[in-house]
Design a protein around this motif. Sequence first.
Motif, PDB file in Angstrom:
ATOM      1  N   LEU A  98       0.759  -1.106   0.274  1.00 15.09           N
ATOM      2  CA  LEU A  98       0.042   0.048  -0.260  1.00 15.09           C
ATOM      3  C   LEU A  98       0.914   1.231  -0.093  1.00 15.09           C
ATOM      4  N   THR A  99       1.866   1.166   0.824  1.00 18.25           N
ATOM      5  CA  THR A  99       2.860   2.396   0.891  1.00 18.25           C
ATOM      6  C   THR A  99       3.443   2.618  -0.473  1.00 18.25           C
ATOM      7  N   ASP A 100       3.833   1.402  -1.235  1.00 20.54           N
ATOM      8  CA  ASP A 100       4.667   1.458  -2.544  1.00 20.54           C
ATOM      9  C   ASP A 100       3.693   2.036  -3.454  1.00 20.54           C
ATOM     10  N   ILE A 101       2.474   1.798  -3.648  1.00 22.31           N
ATOM     11  CA  ILE A 101       1.773   2.502  -4.499  1.00 22.31           C
ATOM     12  C   ILE A 101       1.391   3.896  -4.171  1.00 22.31           C
ATOM     13  N   MET A 102       1.246   4.295  -2.835  1.00 22.82           N
ATOM     14  CA  MET A 102       1.165   5.570  -2.446  1.00 22.82           C
ATOM     15  C   MET A 102       2.254   6.235  -3.003  1.00 22.82           C
ATOM     16  N   THR A 103       3.497   5.840  -2.742  1.00 19.82           N
ATOM     17  CA  THR A 103       4.690   6.705  -3.372  1.00 19.82           C
ATOM     18  C   THR A 103       4.754   6.675  -4.657  1.00 19.82           C
ATOM     19  N   MET A 104       4.398   5.868  -5.545  1.00 21.36           N
ATOM     20  CA  MET A 104       4.367   5.802  -6.839  1.00 21.36           C
ATOM     21  C   MET A 104       3.289   6.996  -7.520  1.00 21.36           C
TER      22      MET A 104
ATOM     23  N   SER B 277       3.565  -9.450  -3.027  1.00 25.17           N
ATOM     24  CA  SER B 277       2.676  -8.431  -2.721  1.00 25.17           C
ATOM     25  C   SER B 277       2.844  -7.357  -3.449  1.00 25.17           C
ATOM     26  N   PHE B 278       3.847  -6.738  -4.018  1.00 26.93           N
ATOM     27  CA  PHE B 278       4.031  -5.845  -4.734  1.00 26.93           C
ATOM     28  C   PHE B 278       3.292  -6.134  -6.006  1.00 26.93           C
ATOM     29  N   LEU B 279       3.432  -7.335  -6.610  1.00 24.13           N
ATOM     30  CA  LEU B 279       2.886  -7.712  -7.892  1.00 24.13           C
ATOM     31  C   LEU B 279       1.043  -7.653  -7.606  1.00 24.13           C
ATOM     32  N   GLN B 280       0.944  -8.000  -6.647  1.00 25.50           N
ATOM     33  CA  GLN B 280      -0.574  -8.112  -6.311  1.00 25.50           C
ATOM     34  C   GLN B 280      -1.434  -6.918  -6.170  1.00 25.50           C
ATOM     35  N   TRP B 281      -0.667  -5.524  -5.759  1.00 28.69           N
ATOM     36  CA  TRP B 281      -1.107  -4.449  -5.448  1.00 28.69           C
ATOM     37  C   TRP B 281      -0.873  -3.693  -6.788  1.00 28.69           C
TER      38      TRP B 281
END
Length: 313
Positions: free
Chosen positions: A152-158, A187-191
């Motif tokens: 979730l954090t990674d998507i926010m940051t992108m 998890s990164f792939l899933q999100w």
Amino acid sequence: MKNFLSIEDVADFGKLLNEAFALKEAPLSKHALGRGKTLGLIFMNPSLRTRLSTQRAAYNLGMDVIVMNINQDSWQLEFTDGSVMDGGTTEHVREAAAVISQYCDIGGIRTFAGLKDLNADYQEQVLMKFVAHAQVPVISLESATLHPLQSLTDIMTMRENQKVPNPKVVLTWAPHPKALPQAVANSFLQWASQWECELILTHPKGYELAEEFTEGISVTHDQDQALEAADFVYAKNWSSYQQYGQILSKDKSWTITEQKMSLTNQGRFMHCLPIRRNVVASDGVIDQSLVIPQAKNRLFAAQAVLAQILEHE
Ligand code: AN0
Ligand code: CP
């Protein structure tokens, strides 16, 4: 939201993201929500970010927090039903999870993959036993196969740093001296596959991830080709899935260097941290990267998840 164990627990991804950004704007805006409530965090493995950001997130919501490190401060836990506990384990998860639930309103657990028994890890045996015997909602602080708070954090940051719609996002394997779980990558792939981006996965042969996470995703074994015109480069090491838990390569040509980043579209480098400098990525790449704003966003991702659980949304 009841539990937060994977993206499947998220009813509305866009709403959760918006909640995280709103809390980033005004971190104390929901300070009354958690008053009188306690979050209990259980760590079976080390942590810096998850431990601190989740605690701080709870404080921002007015909650109290208690933290315990299993295997150091606590009794050795048994997870197998019906086992005759005359060996090293002292307390069964049946009692432990139920007892922890008497003291907390929400529980969190970190339980890494053992990397020995693929089925045990991919069935999330430890996490699911804890969930089954807990009497309160549970959030994953990284389980055997997933790390949803990180994703979730990674998507926010992108989203905050994207310069174009539908950015090109590369998840690349990188070398590491130790055998690591596949959880962050899975998890990164899933999100990311539920977000608007062009997602490419690159890794050496033998590092294929479980099919359930790679279905429909472009994969190449040519890292340079993958990096071509990338907007975001997310590096992560993982051990082999097929030869479960094995290190098949420490090939330094997969390390992300400034020269590799020059292939991208002025792409931004990301990593969940902790990162081994000059193994996973060079000093210069890390120093120019998004890793610190990314780590900051862990706070608001955790806060959004806790808020939705407290609001029973
Ligand atoms: C862990 C992993 O790869 O899953 C935690 C990352 C957040 N990393 C290490 O153990 C170095
Ligand atoms: N990224 C992450 O989960 O870091 P920690 O292992 O330090 O919590």
